[in-house]
Scaffold this motif. Structure first.
Motif, mmCIF file in Angstrom:
data_model
loop_
_atom_site.group_PDB
_atom_site.id
_atom_site.type_symbol
_atom_site.label_atom_id
_atom_site.label_comp_id
_atom_site.label_asym_id
_atom_site.label_seq_id
_atom_site.Cartn_x
_atom_site.Cartn_y
_atom_site.Cartn_z
ATOM 1 N N ILE A 324 -18.317 -52.399 0.924
ATOM 2 C CA ILE A 324 -18.213 -53.527 1.854
ATOM 3 C C ILE A 324 -17.804 -54.791 1.121
ATOM 4 O O ILE A 324 -16.885 -55.507 1.535
ATOM 5 C CB ILE A 324 -19.548 -53.761 2.586
ATOM 6 C CG1 ILE A 324 -19.912 -52.552 3.456
ATOM 7 C CG2 ILE A 324 -19.475 -55.020 3.448
ATOM 8 C CD1 ILE A 324 -21.314 -52.611 4.031
ATOM 9 N N ARG A 325 -18.474 -55.047 0.020
ATOM 10 C CA ARG A 325 -18.184 -56.263 -0.754
ATOM 11 C C ARG A 325 -16.744 -56.263 -1.239
ATOM 12 O O ARG A 325 -16.027 -57.272 -1.119
ATOM 13 C CB ARG A 325 -19.160 -56.338 -1.932
ATOM 14 C CG ARG A 325 -18.999 -57.588 -2.787
ATOM 15 C CD ARG A 325 -19.978 -57.603 -3.948
ATOM 16 N NE ARG A 325 -19.713 -58.748 -4.809
ATOM 17 C CZ ARG A 325 -20.534 -59.769 -4.985
ATOM 18 N NH1 ARG A 325 -21.681 -59.806 -4.351
ATOM 19 N NH2 ARG A 325 -20.214 -60.765 -5.782
ATOM 20 N N SER A 326 -16.296 -55.136 -1.780
ATOM 21 C CA SER A 326 -14.938 -55.039 -2.312
ATOM 22 C C SER A 326 -13.886 -55.188 -1.208
ATOM 23 O O SER A 326 -12.917 -55.940 -1.354
ATOM 24 C CB SER A 326 -14.761 -53.699 -3.028
ATOM 25 O OG SER A 326 -13.439 -53.538 -3.486
ATOM 26 N N ALA A 327 -14.098 -54.484 -0.097
ATOM 27 C CA ALA A 327 -13.119 -54.520 0.992
ATOM 28 C C ALA A 327 -13.017 -55.912 1.602
ATOM 29 O O ALA A 327 -11.898 -56.410 1.857
ATOM 30 C CB ALA A 327 -13.494 -53.495 2.065
ATOM 31 N N LEU A 328 -14.143 -56.545 1.846
ATOM 32 C CA LEU A 328 -14.116 -57.882 2.445
ATOM 33 C C LEU A 328 -13.482 -58.899 1.510
ATOM 34 O O LEU A 328 -12.760 -59.802 1.942
ATOM 35 C CB LEU A 328 -15.528 -58.319 2.818
ATOM 36 C CG LEU A 328 -16.181 -57.568 3.983
ATOM 37 C CD1 LEU A 328 -17.617 -58.038 4.173
ATOM 38 C CD2 LEU A 328 -15.398 -57.757 5.276
ATOM 39 N N THR A 329 -13.755 -58.769 0.220
ATOM 40 C CA THR A 329 -13.130 -59.661 -0.769
ATOM 41 C C THR A 329 -11.616 -59.500 -0.741
ATOM 42 O O THR A 329 -10.874 -60.493 -0.764
ATOM 43 C CB THR A 329 -13.677 -59.365 -2.174
ATOM 44 O OG1 THR A 329 -15.101 -59.564 -2.191
ATOM 45 C CG2 THR A 329 -13.040 -60.280 -3.207
ATOM 46 N N ASP A 330 -11.165 -58.256 -0.675
ATOM 47 C CA ASP A 330 -9.724 -57.997 -0.605
ATOM 48 C C ASP A 330 -9.104 -58.565 0.666
ATOM 49 O O ASP A 330 -7.921 -58.924 0.688
ATOM 50 C CB ASP A 330 -9.451 -56.487 -0.670
ATOM 51 C CG ASP A 330 -9.726 -55.904 -2.047
ATOM 52 O OD1 ASP A 330 -9.832 -56.684 -3.011
ATOM 53 O OD2 ASP A 330 -9.839 -54.668 -2.154
ATOM 54 N N MET A 331 -9.895 -58.646 1.728
ATOM 55 C CA MET A 331 -9.393 -59.213 2.985
ATOM 56 C C MET A 331 -9.357 -60.733 2.966
ATOM 57 O O MET A 331 -8.868 -61.363 3.910
ATOM 58 C CB MET A 331 -10.282 -58.763 4.157
ATOM 59 C CG MET A 331 -10.239 -57.291 4.470
ATOM 60 S SD MET A 331 -11.405 -56.932 5.844
ATOM 61 C CE MET A 331 -11.869 -55.242 5.468
ATOM 62 N N GLY A 332 -9.931 -61.335 1.912
ATOM 63 C CA GLY A 332 -9.915 -62.785 1.794
ATOM 64 C C GLY A 332 -11.208 -63.472 2.174
ATOM 65 O O GLY A 332 -11.292 -64.703 2.160
ATOM 66 N N TYR A 333 -12.248 -62.691 2.491
ATOM 67 C CA TYR A 333 -13.540 -63.289 2.811
ATOM 68 C C TYR A 333 -14.248 -63.741 1.533
ATOM 69 O O TYR A 333 -14.049 -63.159 0.462
ATOM 70 C CB TYR A 333 -14.441 -62.285 3.527
ATOM 71 C CG TYR A 333 -14.023 -61.971 4.957
ATOM 72 C CD1 TYR A 333 -14.503 -62.730 6.017
ATOM 73 C CD2 TYR A 333 -13.166 -60.913 5.236
ATOM 74 C CE1 TYR A 333 -14.139 -62.442 7.327
ATOM 75 C CE2 TYR A 333 -12.786 -60.611 6.547
ATOM 76 C CZ TYR A 333 -13.282 -61.384 7.579
ATOM 77 O OH TYR A 333 -12.913 -61.101 8.873
ATOM 78 N N THR A 334 -15.078 -64.770 1.649
ATOM 79 C CA THR A 334 -15.947 -65.191 0.551
ATOM 80 C C THR A 334 -17.267 -64.445 0.715
ATOM 81 O O THR A 334 -17.957 -64.597 1.732
ATOM 82 C CB THR A 334 -16.189 -66.705 0.586
ATOM 83 O OG1 THR A 334 -14.928 -67.374 0.525
ATOM 84 C CG2 THR A 334 -17.046 -67.145 -0.592
ATOM 85 N N VAL A 335 -17.607 -63.630 -0.278
ATOM 86 C CA VAL A 335 -18.686 -62.659 -0.129
ATOM 87 C C VAL A 335 -19.762 -62.831 -1.203
ATOM 88 O O VAL A 335 -19.456 -63.093 -2.372
ATOM 89 C CB VAL A 335 -18.116 -61.221 -0.200
ATOM 90 C CG1 VAL A 335 -19.213 -60.206 0.050
ATOM 91 C CG2 VAL A 335 -16.989 -61.032 0.801
#
Length: 404
Positions: A324-335
């Protein structure tokens, strides 16, 4: 004419997860063709470990025979479980906890809400903000939080300690001295954890100010970093200022079977009165004990097989957290989070309100999360996702979020 406890009338809305449940139910009713994936409530999805199930079956058989039948449990819990707790959770980490300092219960949530019984009405509580709602709501129900300030979404008699990205989600010592300090570590909802130095600072502060720390360690099994203590009693002086709560829900999947415990050291006193004796009185009067079958299941968590099997389950959830952390980071979210806890804490995109982001995820992706504002004023602009879903559903949810 009878009267009600009108402190309940001061509570804003319903309990956070009840509100989420109602919203999700309404969405499902209106959209019966859509599959909803929940990454919201922190409920486990893997079945109980084989060692635990075997112990439960054996205990059930015992209950079928007159010579091994058990009735009421001892006030503090069965000694076999308290011995396992003392040895594995504390002595193995260099901490000595006596058996009569361990109180077995039906979960940390219950203890978090019930602990307020032993404290005076005029205590000032301090909470990290955002915070697990039970800490504040249970004090509000007892009339200990003052008035609810709707425009500020906070209580007048509560010291809020903001935990935001700017301070790395580490609460700063408050200017106003509290009497009772609630600390959840690793933290729910932010997923972050206090380093040993940070936690020692809080212990020193509490001892200096004659305050007590209510330390919720429900997620300690997920700690991966070496400099994060698993127990507050690893800090010098903690036994004179801290009560620690633990749960079997997250480390062993007991959300549906209910088991936990609270440690109240006998060294923790107030004006010559032992808090251990007060909690023992409350525990014996208002609680009739966790079932024998469940306590035997809890004991099995500490067996060699149980340790190995529950460790695999924790690794499964933490792998979800990593994805989850990796995918959201790749999407541009600040995680944030997802390292020492099974929670991911992210900034909502484009300054969106957290409930608006909840609605967006539900309506456009059929994915459920938890709006940060539900955890307190400083939670606005953030959002929580849990890693407790199945790997398949977690990946599916991430694909849906990616398409937003």
């Amino acid at each position: 004419m009878f009267k009600i406890n009108d402190n309940y009338l001061k509570l804003p809305g319903s309990y956070l997860f009840s509100t989420i449940g109602k919203k999700v139910a309404a969405f499902k009713e209106a959209n019966p063709d859509k599959e909803v994936i929940s990454l919201g409530i922190g409920d486990v999805t893997l079945p109980l470990a084989p060692a635990v199930i075997e112990a439960m079956h054996s205990a059930v058989d015992e209950m079928s025979r007159a010579e091994t039948f058990r009735g009421y449990a001892p006030d503090l819990g069965y000694e076999f479980l308290r011995k396992a707790i003392a040895e594995n959770d504390y002595r193995a980490r260099g901490v000595e906890i006596e058996l009569d300092e361990i109180f077995v219960s039906d979960g940390a949530k219950s203890d978090s809400g019930n602990i307020v019984d032993i404290f005076s009405q005029d205590n000032i509580i301090a909470v990290t903000d955002p915070v697990y709602p039970v800490y504040v709501d249970s004090n509000a129900m007892a009339g200990k939080t003052g008035e609810y300030l709707k425009e500020k979404e906070c209580w007048s008699n509560v010291v809020y300690m903001p935990c935001v990205a700017e301070n790395n989600f580490v609460p700063e010592l408050p200017e106003k001295t509290p009497d009772i300090i609630y600390i959840c570590c690793p933290n729910n909802p932010t997923g972050t954890a206090l380093k040993r130095e940070d936690l020692q600072r809080w212990v020193d502060f509490a001892n200096e100010k004659k305050a007590v720390i209510i330390y919720d360690a429900a997620y300690e099994a997920y700690i991966s970093e070496e400099d994060v203590p698993h127990s507050i009693y690893e800090c010098d002086g903690a036994k004179t200022c801290a009560i620690e709560m633990r749960s079997f829900s997250k480390n062993a999947g007991f959300t549906g079977t209910r088991l936990g415990f609270t440690v109240v050291p006998k060294e923790l006193t107030c004006q010559g009165t032992s808090l251990n004796s007060l909690w023992a009185r409350r525990h014996g009067t208002k609680f009739n004990g966790a079932p024998y079958i469940i306590q035997r299941a809890g004991e099995a968590v500490y067996s060699e097989e149980g340790k190995a099997q529950t460790k695999e389950q924790i690794a499964y959830y933490m792998n979800n957290a990593k994805e989850i952390r990796s995918a959201l980071t790749d999407m541009g979210y600040t995680v944030f989070g997802g390292v020492n806890a099974p929670y991911i804490w992210l900034r909502t995109p484009d300054g969106m309100k957290s409930w608006d982001f909840f609605d967006l995820l539900l309506e456009k992706a059929s994915v459920v999360g938890t709006p940060g504002s539900g955890f307190g004023p400083s939670g606005e602009g953030y959002f929580r996702l849990t890693a407790f879903g199945s790997s398949e559903n977690t990946r599916k949810a991430l694909e849906r979020i990616k398409k937003l």
